[in-house]
Design a protein around this motif. Structure first.
Motif, PDB file in Angstrom:
ATOM      1  N   UNK A   2      43.651  37.130  25.232  1.00 16.18           N
ATOM      2  CA  UNK A   2      44.348  37.957  26.208  1.00 16.18           C
ATOM      3  C   UNK A   2      44.484  37.162  27.506  1.00 16.18           C
ATOM      4  N   UNK A   3      45.661  37.240  28.104  1.00 18.20           N
ATOM      5  CA  UNK A   3      45.916  36.580  29.386  1.00 18.20           C
ATOM      6  C   UNK A   3      46.246  37.656  30.422  1.00 18.20           C
ATOM      7  N   UNK A   4      45.551  37.584  31.538  1.00 15.34           N
ATOM      8  CA  UNK A   4      45.741  38.570  32.604  1.00 15.34           C
ATOM      9  C   UNK A   4      45.906  37.835  33.926  1.00 15.34           C
ATOM     10  N   UNK A   5      46.958  38.166  34.664  1.00 11.25           N
ATOM     11  CA  UNK A   5      47.156  37.588  35.990  1.00 11.25           C
ATOM     12  C   UNK A   5      46.436  38.460  37.010  1.00 11.25           C
ATOM     13  N   UNK A   6      45.585  37.810  37.788  1.00 15.29           N
ATOM     14  CA  UNK A   6      44.781  38.496  38.797  1.00 15.29           C
ATOM     15  C   UNK A   6      45.146  37.951  40.168  1.00 15.29           C
ATOM     16  N   UNK A   7      45.531  38.832  41.073  1.00 13.57           N
ATOM     17  CA  UNK A   7      45.755  38.436  42.460  1.00 13.57           C
ATOM     18  C   UNK A   7      44.435  38.546  43.202  1.00 13.57           C
ATOM     19  N   UNK A   8      44.051  37.511  43.899  1.00 15.92           N
ATOM     20  CA  UNK A   8      42.811  37.525  44.664  1.00 15.92           C
ATOM     21  C   UNK A   8      43.045  38.361  45.923  1.00 15.92           C
ATOM     22  N   UNK A   9      42.293  39.434  46.038  1.00 13.40           N
ATOM     23  CA  UNK A   9      42.445  40.358  47.168  1.00 13.40           C
ATOM     24  C   UNK A   9      41.442  40.026  48.270  1.00 13.40           C
ATOM     25  N   UNK A  10      41.736  40.519  49.474  1.00 10.14           N
ATOM     26  CA  UNK A  10      40.873  40.286  50.631  1.00 10.14           C
ATOM     27  C   UNK A  10      39.446  40.743  50.341  1.00 10.14           C
ATOM     28  N   UNK A  11      39.293  41.889  49.724  1.00  9.96           N
ATOM     29  CA  UNK A  11      37.966  42.441  49.440  1.00  9.96           C
ATOM     30  C   UNK A  11      37.187  41.662  48.398  1.00  9.96           C
ATOM     31  N   UNK A  12      37.828  40.738  47.689  1.00  8.94           N
ATOM     32  CA  UNK A  12      37.147  39.896  46.706  1.00  8.94           C
ATOM     33  C   UNK A  12      36.497  38.682  47.351  1.00  8.94           C
ATOM     34  N   UNK A  13      36.795  38.454  48.626  1.00  6.68           N
ATOM     35  CA  UNK A  13      36.441  37.181  49.259  1.00  6.68           C
ATOM     36  C   UNK A  13      35.296  37.310  50.255  1.00  6.68           C
ATOM     37  N   UNK A  14      34.624  36.181  50.445  1.00  7.93           N
ATOM     38  CA  UNK A  14      33.582  36.080  51.459  1.00  7.93           C
ATOM     39  C   UNK A  14      34.236  35.699  52.797  1.00  7.93           C
ATOM     40  N   UNK A  15      33.451  35.559  53.879  1.00  9.11           N
ATOM     41  CA  UNK A  15      34.055  35.229  55.177  1.00  9.11           C
ATOM     42  C   UNK A  15      34.847  33.920  55.196  1.00  9.11           C
ATOM     43  N   UNK A  16      34.581  33.015  54.256  1.00  7.65           N
ATOM     44  CA  UNK A  16      35.333  31.756  54.196  1.00  7.65           C
ATOM     45  C   UNK A  16      36.682  31.928  53.494  1.00  7.65           C
TER      46      UNK A  16
ATOM     47  N   UNK B  23      35.607  39.449  34.758  1.00 11.84           N
ATOM     48  CA  UNK B  23      35.307  39.205  33.343  1.00 11.84           C
ATOM     49  C   UNK B  23      35.099  40.522  32.597  1.00 11.84           C
ATOM     50  N   UNK B  24      34.372  41.439  33.210  1.00 12.32           N
ATOM     51  CA  UNK B  24      34.125  42.727  32.565  1.00 12.32           C
ATOM     52  C   UNK B  24      35.441  43.459  32.303  1.00 12.32           C
ATOM     53  N   UNK B  25      36.306  43.499  33.300  1.00 14.91           N
ATOM     54  CA  UNK B  25      37.601  44.165  33.127  1.00 14.91           C
ATOM     55  C   UNK B  25      38.433  43.468  32.057  1.00 14.91           C
ATOM     56  N   UNK B  26      38.369  42.142  32.021  1.00  9.57           N
ATOM     57  CA  UNK B  26      39.173  41.400  31.040  1.00  9.57           C
ATOM     58  C   UNK B  26      38.639  41.546  29.622  1.00  9.57           C
TER      59      UNK B  26
ATOM     60  N   UNK C 255      47.206  33.813  42.991  1.00  9.80           N
ATOM     61  CA  UNK C 255      47.223  34.399  41.657  1.00  9.80           C
ATOM     62  C   UNK C 255      46.535  33.423  40.715  1.00  9.80           C
ATOM     63  N   UNK C 256      45.660  33.959  39.876  1.00  5.65           N
ATOM     64  CA  UNK C 256      45.016  33.168  38.839  1.00  5.65           C
ATOM     65  C   UNK C 256      45.272  33.856  37.499  1.00  5.65           C
ATOM     66  N   UNK C 257      45.161  33.110  36.424  1.00 11.84           N
ATOM     67  CA  UNK C 257      45.303  33.671  35.081  1.00 11.84           C
ATOM     68  C   UNK C 257      43.940  33.623  34.420  1.00 11.84           C
ATOM     69  N   UNK C 258      43.525  34.760  33.883  1.00 10.07           N
ATOM     70  CA  UNK C 258      42.248  34.838  33.180  1.00 10.07           C
ATOM     71  C   UNK C 258      42.542  34.947  31.693  1.00 10.07           C
ATOM     72  N   UNK C 259      42.088  33.950  30.930  1.00 12.36           N
ATOM     73  CA  UNK C 259      42.215  33.947  29.472  1.00 12.36           C
ATOM     74  C   UNK C 259      40.867  34.361  28.887  1.00 12.36           C
ATOM     75  N   UNK C 260      40.905  35.336  27.988  1.00 11.01           N
ATOM     76  CA  UNK C 260      39.679  35.852  27.386  1.00 11.01           C
ATOM     77  C   UNK C 260      39.810  35.864  25.875  1.00 11.01           C
ATOM     78  N   UNK C 261      38.730  35.464  25.205  1.00 10.82           N
ATOM     79  CA  UNK C 261      38.712  35.473  23.742  1.00 10.82           C
ATOM     80  C   UNK C 261      37.279  35.667  23.256  1.00 10.82           C
ATOM     81  N   UNK C 262      37.152  36.217  22.074  1.00 14.24           N
ATOM     82  CA  UNK C 262      35.832  36.321  21.447  1.00 14.24           C
ATOM     83  C   UNK C 262      35.638  35.078  20.591  1.00 14.24           C
ATOM     84  N   UNK C 263      34.548  34.367  20.851  1.00 13.45           N
ATOM     85  CA  UNK C 263      34.294  33.111  20.144  1.00 13.45           C
ATOM     86  C   UNK C 263      33.406  33.281  18.926  1.00 13.45           C
ATOM     87  N   UNK C 264      32.633  34.357  18.885  1.00 14.84           N
ATOM     88  CA  UNK C 264      31.763  34.578  17.715  1.00 14.84           C
ATOM     89  C   UNK C 264      31.370  36.044  17.613  1.00 14.84           C
TER      90      UNK C 264
END
Length: 138
Positions: free
Chosen positions: A4-18, A30-33, A75-84
């Motif tokens: 599964x491929x999911x595009x995630x936009x990095x939001x302000x609330x996801x970030x630290x002060x840097x 990861x949990x959502x994906x 924007x990042x793409x999260x690829x998720x798969x079950x390996x075993x």
């Protein structure tokens, strides 16, 4: 192997002060994906819980490797798969990509659980149904 491929936009609330993603947020991604991966296989979580009379798929082990930081507004793409798959547990591999570059890898081990028949206040691992395993091998 189902991916599964999911595009995630990095939001302000996801970030630290840097302005970079605060590392616990990756685990929420990861949990959502993992849920999105099961939905792609034909098993949305709400339906799966009812269909298989289960409690859930809790995580029993998790870790990550961080290579490239992600910043607010990207924007990042999260690829998720079950390996075993094993009898009652399975491993999920997540890859967060910034363009073609690998930014983060996440690894989860989860267990298929239902109510413990001897004590309904507890949970107990159950065998993963074959139809679920087969859905990931198409």
């Amino acid at each position: 192997m189902l991916i599964n491929r999911h595009t995630q936009t990095i939001e302000w609330g996801d970030c630290d002060p840097a302005g970079i993603v605060f590392y616990p947020r990756y685990f929420a991604y990861f949990d959502a994906c993992t849920g999105k991966l099961f939905a792609k296989a034909g098993f949305p979580k709400f339906d799966m819980l009812k269909q298989f009379n289960m409690v859930g798929i809790p995580m029993v082990d998790t870790r990550s490797k961080f290579y490239i930081p992600s910043h607010f507004g990207e924007d990042v793409v999260i690829e998720s798969t079950i390996t075993e798959f094993r009898r009652s547990s399975f491993d999920v591999h997540h890859r967060i990509l910034k363009g073609d570059a690998l930014a983060v890898e996440g690894f989860e081990t989860r267990v298929w659980v239902g109510k413990d028949p001897e004590d309904p206040d507890k949970i107990k691992s159950q065998p993963i149904p074959q139809e679920v395993i087969q859905a990931f091998n198409r």
